[in-house]
Design a protein around this motif. Structure first.
Motif, short mmCIF file in Angstrom:
data_model
loop_
_atom_site.label_atom_id
_atom_site.label_comp_id
_atom_site.label_asym_id
_atom_site.label_seq_id
_atom_site.Cartn_x
_atom_site.Cartn_y
_atom_site.Cartn_z
N ALA A 1 63.28 -32.70 -70.13
CA ALA A 1 64.24 -31.66 -70.24
C ALA A 1 63.52 -30.51 -70.34
CB ALA A 1 65.07 -31.95 -71.37
N VAL A 2 63.96 -29.19 -69.83
CA VAL A 2 63.54 -28.13 -69.86
C VAL A 2 64.03 -27.29 -71.01
CG1 VAL A 2 63.48 -25.75 -68.72
CG2 VAL A 2 63.18 -27.78 -67.39
N ILE A 3 63.34 -26.76 -71.81
CA ILE A 3 63.67 -25.87 -72.79
C ILE A 3 63.22 -24.49 -72.58
CG2 ILE A 3 61.72 -26.65 -74.22
CD1 ILE A 3 63.71 -26.48 -76.65
N SER B 1 71.07 -23.98 -77.06
CA SER B 1 71.98 -25.25 -76.95
C SER B 1 71.27 -26.52 -77.06
CB SER B 1 72.61 -24.95 -75.49
OG SER B 1 73.59 -23.96 -75.54
N LEU B 2 70.26 -26.64 -76.33
CA LEU B 2 69.41 -27.73 -76.54
C LEU B 2 69.00 -28.42 -77.67
CD1 LEU B 2 68.38 -30.34 -74.69
CD2 LEU B 2 66.13 -29.02 -74.26
N LEU C 1 69.87 -32.29 -79.23
CA LEU C 1 68.84 -33.20 -79.49
C LEU C 1 69.11 -33.48 -81.05
CD1 LEU C 1 65.87 -31.53 -77.78
CD2 LEU C 1 67.03 -33.55 -77.21
N ASN C 2 69.10 -32.66 -82.01
CA ASN C 2 69.28 -32.92 -83.19
C ASN C 2 70.44 -33.88 -83.59
OD1 ASN C 2 66.96 -31.51 -84.18
ND2 ASN C 2 68.05 -29.75 -84.82
N LEU D 1 72.73 -25.36 -68.20
CA LEU D 1 73.64 -26.39 -69.05
C LEU D 1 75.03 -26.55 -68.61
CD1 LEU D 1 73.81 -27.85 -71.89
CD2 LEU D 1 74.63 -25.68 -72.84
N CYS D 2 75.56 -25.48 -67.94
CA CYS D 2 76.92 -25.54 -67.53
C CYS D 2 78.07 -25.72 -68.51
CB CYS D 2 76.86 -26.57 -66.21
SG CYS D 2 78.24 -26.23 -64.92
N ASP D 3 77.86 -25.46 -69.48
CA ASP D 3 78.96 -25.65 -70.42
C ASP D 3 80.37 -24.97 -69.84
OD1 ASP D 3 80.69 -25.15 -72.83
OD2 ASP D 3 79.08 -25.92 -73.92
N PRO D 4 81.35 -25.63 -70.12
CA PRO D 4 82.66 -25.18 -69.39
C PRO D 4 83.15 -24.09 -70.02
CG PRO D 4 82.58 -27.59 -69.84
CD PRO D 4 81.49 -27.12 -70.52
N ALA D 5 82.70 -23.62 -71.47
CA ALA D 5 83.10 -22.49 -72.10
C ALA D 5 82.10 -21.28 -72.15
CB ALA D 5 83.41 -22.66 -73.36
N ALA D 6 81.09 -21.37 -71.23
CA ALA D 6 80.10 -20.34 -71.47
C ALA D 6 80.35 -19.24 -70.65
CB ALA D 6 78.75 -20.95 -70.83
N ASP D 7 79.94 -18.16 -70.88
CA ASP D 7 80.33 -17.03 -70.25
C ASP D 7 79.45 -16.42 -68.82
OD1 ASP D 7 81.33 -14.52 -73.00
OD2 ASP D 7 80.79 -16.81 -73.15
#
Length: 278
Positions: free
Chosen positions: A28-30, A35-36, A40-41, A117-123
């Motif tokens: 995984a790229v950080i 967000s990541l 992970l936590n 990440l492509c979160d549906p709610a991201a700006d």
């Protein structure tokens, strides 16, 4: 809760990063980690190897030509908010960056991380979709470019393949860019329940209206965009019906969520109305 054990690699170059990503399918790229790390936590995400690209300077640059603005994947929200690329797109990039979460998050979070990440709610996915951006993806085999609508596949899913890394976003310039934003979130700094961005077509460019906060990733509202091009002075009543149809198609599970569909319709109408005021 703490994350499961993982190996940590900090490449010194883009080539080294791509070699690590190509070596295994559970890397995984950080970068900013905004967000990541929480994922992970909470153990909703896992990785055998974290590839930290935060020191790759070649991904932190911004360049400009007469035709396009190119933003490196590691450019932070705060850098854009503070004026990076200020003269492009009539302040739209600054407006979007300044409303993402809080300043501490914007100092670390990156535009490339948001897209990947492509979160549906991201700006950023909504903004770049409205601007017709192109995504540059690097691998050991070379570089390929995708239109942002082809890069965004589904919720938390992109067109990135094993061994690939988003490295740059190219945004075509649009002259005197006229835009409008409609956003609903429950409190300042929270993810959007609905985000609509309209960029009016000028200089033979088509109008683009994009929507985020749906069941899937950010979507281009093709019917609404086309209607504004065909009839720029279309009335609010006529447009609202077209917006509602687009929203229902974008929000794939619309039937159980009539309230959310109504909110999306309103934010789209607000974005369209505000774009005409510029």
């Amino acid at each position: 809760m703490k994350p499961a054990l993982f190996d940590y690699v900090r490449p010194a170059s883009l080539e080294e990063a791509l070699k690590v990503l190509s070596a295994g399918d559970d890397a995984a790229v950080i970068a900013g980690g905004q967000s990541l790390l929480p994922m992970l936590n909470l153990r909703v995400a896992s990785a055998e190897t974290l590839v930290d690209i935060s020191r790759l300077r070649e991904l932190k640059t911004l360049s400009e030509t007469e035709a396009a603005l190119s933003i490196g994947a590691l450019v932070t929200h705060a850098a854009i908010e503070d004026g990076l690329g200020r003269d492009s797109f009539n302040g739209l990039l600054q407006r979007i960056a300044s409303k993402i979460a809080y300043r501490a998050v914007r100092n670390m979070g990156t535009i490339g991380g948001s897209l990947s990440l492509c979160d549906p709610a991201a700006d950023w996915p909504v903004c770049l979709l409205a601007l017709g951006a192109t995504i540059a993806i690097a691998s050991l085999e070379g570089e390929r470019c995708l239109a942002v609508e082809d890069f965004l596949v589904d919720a938390y899913t992109t067109a990135l393949e094993q061994g690939e890394l988003l490295v740059r976003i190219d945004i075509p310039k649009q002259g005197d860019c006229a835009w409008g934003v409609g956003k609903v979130n429950r409190k300042s700094g929270a993810f959007a329940d609905s985000l609509a961005i309209a960029v009016l077509g000028k200089d033979c460019r088509p109008t683009r209206v994009a929507l985020g906060g749906t069941a899937s990733c950010a979507r281009l509202l093709a019917g609404t965009s086309a209607a504004l091009d065909r009839q720029p002075g279309i009335g609010a009543d006529a447009l609202s019906g077209i917006i509602a149809e687009d929203v229902a198609a974008a929000h794939e599970d619309a039937t159980p969520y009539q309230m959310r569909c109504h909110v999306h319709t309103v934010t789209c109408a607000i974005a369209e109305a505000r774009s005409w005021s510029r």
